[in-house]
Scaffold this active site. Structure first.
Site, short mmCIF file in Angstrom:
data_model
loop_
_atom_site.label_atom_id
_atom_site.label_comp_id
_atom_site.label_asym_id
_atom_site.label_seq_id
_atom_site.Cartn_x
_atom_site.Cartn_y
_atom_site.Cartn_z
N GLU A 40 -26.97 9.78 -44.62
CA GLU A 40 -27.35 9.11 -45.87
C GLU A 40 -26.09 8.92 -46.69
O GLU A 40 -25.31 9.85 -46.87
CB GLU A 40 -28.39 9.98 -46.61
N CYS A 81 -54.32 10.15 -43.87
CA CYS A 81 -54.90 10.62 -42.61
C CYS A 81 -55.29 9.39 -41.80
O CYS A 81 -56.13 8.61 -42.23
CB CYS A 81 -56.14 11.47 -42.93
P1 NAD Z 1 -34.90 3.01 -49.72
O1 NAD Z 1 -34.15 1.85 -50.25
O2 NAD Z 1 -35.67 3.89 -50.64
O3 NAD Z 1 -33.90 3.94 -48.89
C1 NAD Z 1 -32.93 3.44 -47.99
C2 NAD Z 1 -31.82 4.48 -47.90
O4 NAD Z 1 -30.82 4.03 -46.98
C3 NAD Z 1 -31.13 4.70 -49.25
O5 NAD Z 1 -31.22 6.07 -49.58
C4 NAD Z 1 -29.71 4.23 -49.02
O6 NAD Z 1 -28.77 4.98 -49.76
C5 NAD Z 1 -29.55 4.42 -47.52
N1 NAD Z 1 -28.51 3.56 -46.91
C6 NAD Z 1 -28.30 2.24 -47.11
N2 NAD Z 1 -27.26 1.82 -46.37
C7 NAD Z 1 -26.80 2.89 -45.70
C8 NAD Z 1 -25.76 3.08 -44.77
N3 NAD Z 1 -24.96 2.09 -44.37
N4 NAD Z 1 -25.56 4.34 -44.27
C9 NAD Z 1 -26.33 5.39 -44.66
N5 NAD Z 1 -27.34 5.25 -45.54
C10 NAD Z 1 -27.58 4.01 -46.05
O7 NAD Z 1 -35.86 2.42 -48.57
P2 NAD Z 1 -37.10 3.14 -47.85
O8 NAD Z 1 -38.31 3.00 -48.70
O9 NAD Z 1 -36.71 4.48 -47.37
O10 NAD Z 1 -37.30 2.17 -46.62
C11 NAD Z 1 -36.34 2.14 -45.57
C12 NAD Z 1 -36.55 0.93 -44.70
O11 NAD Z 1 -37.77 1.05 -43.98
C13 NAD Z 1 -36.67 -0.37 -45.49
O12 NAD Z 1 -36.02 -1.41 -44.80
C14 NAD Z 1 -38.14 -0.61 -45.54
O13 NAD Z 1 -38.43 -1.98 -45.73
C15 NAD Z 1 -38.55 -0.13 -44.17
N6 NAD Z 1 -39.97 0.25 -44.09
C16 NAD Z 1 -40.37 0.86 -42.97
C17 NAD Z 1 -41.70 1.22 -42.83
C18 NAD Z 1 -42.19 1.88 -41.59
O14 NAD Z 1 -43.35 2.06 -41.45
N7 NAD Z 1 -41.36 2.28 -40.68
C19 NAD Z 1 -42.62 0.98 -43.84
C20 NAD Z 1 -42.17 0.37 -44.99
C21 NAD Z 1 -40.85 0.04 -45.12
#
Ligand code: NAD
Length: 551
Positions: free
Chosen positions: A193, A406
C-alpha cells in the site's frame, strides 16, 4: 465549508424525522455512507473506490436530506448523478427513490467526457454502493473476498490457505478486506500500500495484523508465517509497480497473486516516481500525463503478475480493470490470467447467490446478533454459511450502523427478509432492518471484464440484463432502486443495478420483501440459464422459474 461542518452520522434509535420508515431508511443509509467510520474521504463525499460518491456536492446532499424528510408514501424522489432533480406523484408500491448515476451513452462513456461534465457540476461517479446508499464499510466486500479465497483454497490447496502466501496491493475501502479474508482462510498475506494512513486504518480496525517498517522485514514476516502455516497479514508501504517486480526478482515464493488498487481510474493509481502528497495536485493539473505514467506503471505491475503466473502461482484479476489499463500501458500479456468471477464465483451466480446484506437502523449491535441467530435457525444446516456467520460475529468489527453480509441465493433471501420483518412486527427488533445487496450480484451487472467475463454464449457485453433487473425491482416493490455505469471497473466498462428494501414489520413490507427478494436473484438465474449454464437451468427448474425459450 470545512470538513468539520460535514461530520455526518446517521441517527440511531426508534424515533424518525422522516414521515415513514421507508424514507427514514434512505435518509439514515445516505448519512451512514458518509460516516467517517465508513467513508474513505467523507469531506469530499467520497465513500470508497477512489472517487465513488454518495451525493454530487454538499448542496445536493442537503437538498436530498430535506426531500427525504418531507417525502410522502405516494411520492418518488428522482436522483440524477447525486442531485435531487424532481419529486413525482406515484403510489405506495413504487420505490421512494429512483437513482441513476454516471450513465453516458456508449460512444461518450469515456473518462474524458465524464471529467468534463464532472467539472461542470453535471455528474458524479457513483461506484456501486456509494451512490446507491447501501455501503456498509469494508465488511461489505469481506465475505465475497473470503468466498473467493475459500474457492481458491478448495480448488488448489486442499481446502485451506494454511502454508500459502498471498501477495496483493491496495488497502482501501474494498482492498482493505483482503488481509482479513486471507487470514480467515488460514493463509499468510503480504500487502503493498502506498499510503501509510490507509494501511494504519486497516491495522486500527482489525483487518490487518502488522505494518512492517521496510520490505525486508515484511518479506521475512510473511514468509515465516507461510512456513509456520500461521495465519498472519503484513503490509509494506510502497508502490506495487516497484515492489511486485522486486518480489519476483528476489524469488519470494508467492502462491496466490492479485491486486485491489484503484486501477479502474488511472488518476487513482499512483505512478512510479510520484509521492502520495504530490498525487492529488499532479493528477488534477496534468491528467493526461498522469494517466500515461499510471498506465506505464500498471504495465510493470501486471508484467510481474504474469511472471508469477509463469512461475506457477494462482494469479487472478480482482475486478479493478488493472489488466485493461496495463494493456493500454503496453503490457501485451495482461489478459493471460483470468478474472475472479469466471475463475471462482460463477457457479454461485448460477444458483442466484450473491452479496446479500442487511443493516440495523436502530444502530444497536444486539439487533445484528439477533438476526445472526435467526439466520442460523433458518440455514444452520449449511456448514459453510454457519461458519461464516459464526466467524463474522466474532471477528468483524462494525463500521457505522451495525450490518451483516451473507451470501444467500434464490429461495433463501426472501425467507430471511420475511423472518426479519416478523421480528420487527413482534417487537423483538424495535426498529426496522434494511435489506439490500452489492451491485456485484448474479443478475444485476453487465461487465465484460468482471461479472460477465467469458460468458458461455459470448454475451459478456449485453447490458439489457441490469436494466431488466432494475425494472423488475421497481415493479416488485423495492424501496429504492438504482442504475449505474462504470462502478468498480471504470467508465464505459459496465452497467449495473441495485435495490434496497425495508422490513418495517408491516404486512405490506412482507409482500414487497417476498417479491423483491425472490425476483431480484431470479433475474440472475434467468440470465445464466439463458447463457446456457446447466447449473442455472437446473436451479430454474428446481425453483419453478418460467424461462419460456430455455430448454
Ligand atoms: P480505494 O481507492 O479506497 O483504495 C485503493 C488503494 O490503492 C488506496 O489505498 C491507494 O493508496 C492504493 N494504491 C493506489 N495506487 C497504488 C500503487 N501504485 N501501489 C500501492 N498502492 C496503491 O479503492 P477500493 O474501494 O479499495 O477499491 C479498489 C479497487 O477495487 C477499485 O478499482 C474498485 O473499483 C475495485 N472494486 C472491486 C470490487 C470487487 O468486488 N473486487 C468491488 C468494488 C470495487
Amino acid at each position: 465549508m470545512t470538513s468539520t461542518e460535514h461530520h455526518i452520522r446517521a441517527p440511531r434509535g426508534t424515533t424518525r424525522t422522516a414521515r415513514s420508515w421507508s424514507t427514514e431508511a434512505a435518509l439514515r443509509m445516505l448519512q451512514n455512507n458518509l460516516d467517517p467510520e465508513v467513508a474513505e474521504r467523507p469531506e469530499d463525499l467520497v465513500v470508497y473506490g477512489g472517487t465513488g460518491k454518495a451525493a454530487r456536492n454538499w448542496d445536493c446532499y442537503q437538498a436530498i436530506v430535506r426531500e427525504l424528510i418531507s417525502l410522502r408514501d405516494d411520492e418518488t424522489l428522482l436522483v440524477q448523478s447525486g442531485k435531487p432533480v424532481g419529486v413525482l406523484p406515484t403510489h405506495e408500491w413504487a420505490p421512494r427513490v429512483l437513482i441513476a448515476n454516471s450513465n453516458l451513452t456508449g460512444q461518450w462513456a469515456t473518462w474524458d467526457e465524464f471529467r468534463r461534465l464532472d467539472e461542470l457540476g453535471l455528474m458524479m461517479y457513483g461506484q456501486m454502493t456509494a451512490g446507491s446508499w447501501i455501503y456498509i464499510g469494508t465488511q461489505g466486500i469481506l465475505q465475497g473476498t473470503y468466498e473467493t479465497f475459500a474457492a481458491i483454497a478448495d480448488q488448489r490447496f486442499g481446502g485451506t490457505l494454511a502454508g500459502t502466501l498471498t501477495v496483493s496491493a491496495g488497502l482501501g475501502g474494498m482492498g482493505g478486506a483482503q488481509p482479513l479474508a486471507i487470514t480467515l482462510n488460514g493463509g499468510a498475506a503480504l500487502l503493498v500500500e502506498c499510503d501509510p494512513d490507509r494501511a494504519r486504518r486497516r491495522l486500527h480496525n482489525g483487518y490487518l495484523d502488522e505494518v512492517a517498517d521496510d520490505l525486508d522485514t515484511a518479506v521475512r514476516a510473511a514468509v515465516t508465517a507461510k512456513h509456520q502455516r500461521r495465519a498472519h497479514s503484513v503490509a509494506v508501504i510502497g508502490n506495487a509497480a516497484e515492489i511486485l517486480p522486486e518480489l519476483l526478482r528476489r524469488g519470494v515464493e508467492a502462491d496466490i497473486v492479485t491486486d485491489q488498487t484503484s486501477a479502474h481510474d488511472p488518476l487513482s493509481y499512483l505512478p512510479i516516481g510520484v509521492t502520495v502528497p504530490e498525487w492529488p495536485h499532479y493528477a488534477a493539473e496534468k491528467p493526461e500525463e498522469f494517466t500515461a505514467r499510471a498506465r506505464e506503471s500498471m504495465a510493470a505491475h501486471v508484467t510481474a503478475m504474469v511472471g508469477y503466473l509463469d512461475a506457477g502461482a494462482e494469479v487472478f484479476d480482482y475486478g479493478n480493470s488493472l489488466r485493461s489499463e496495463a494493456q493500454l500501458g503496453g503490457c501485451e500479456r495482461a489478459f493471460d490470467y483470468p478474472g475472479f468471477i469466471p475463475a471462482y464465483l460463477r457457479p454461485l451466480f448460477c444458483q442466484g447467490k450473491g452479496p446479500f446484506r442487511w443493516v440495523a437502523l436502530s444502530g444497536d449491535p444486539a439487533y445484528i446478533a439477533r438476526t445472526d441467530r435467526a439466520i442460523l435457525r433458518l440455514f444452520g444446516d449449511d456448514d459453510h454459511l454457519a461458519r461464516w456467520i459464526e466467524l463474522a460475529g466474532r471477528k468483524v468489527p462494525f463500521q457505522g450502523l451495525p450490518a451483516r453480509i451473507c451470501w444467500l441465493g434464490h429461495g433463501e433471501r426472501d425467507r430471511a427478509g420475511l423472518l426479519f420483518n416478523d421480528m420487527v412486527a413482534s417487537g423483538e427488533l424495535q426498529a426496522p432492518i434494511v435489506l439490500g445487496r452489492d451491485h456485484l450480484d448474479c443478475g444485476s451487472v453487465a461487465s465484460p471484464h468482471r461479472e460477465t467475463e467469458d460468458m458461455a454464449d459470448t454475451s459478456d457485453a449485453v447490458a439489457d440484463w441490469p436494466l431488466l433487473n432494475a425494472l423488475v425491482n421497481t415493479a416488485s416493490g423495492a424501496t429504492w432502486v438504482s442504475v449505474h455505469q462504470g462502478g468498480g471497473v471504470g467508465m464505459g466498462r459496465s452497467l449495473h443495478a441495485g435495490q434496497v428494501t425495508v422490513a418495517d414489520g408491516t404486512p405490506m413490507a412482507a409482500r414487497k420483501l417476498q417479491r423483491v427478494l425472490s425476483n431480484d436473484p431470479a433475474t440472475g438465474i434467468i440470465r445464466h440459464a439463458d447463457a446456457g449454464y446447466s447449473r442455472a437451468r437446473d436451479t430454474a427448474t428446481e425453483h419453478g422459474l418460467r424461462t419460456p425459450l430455455v430448454p
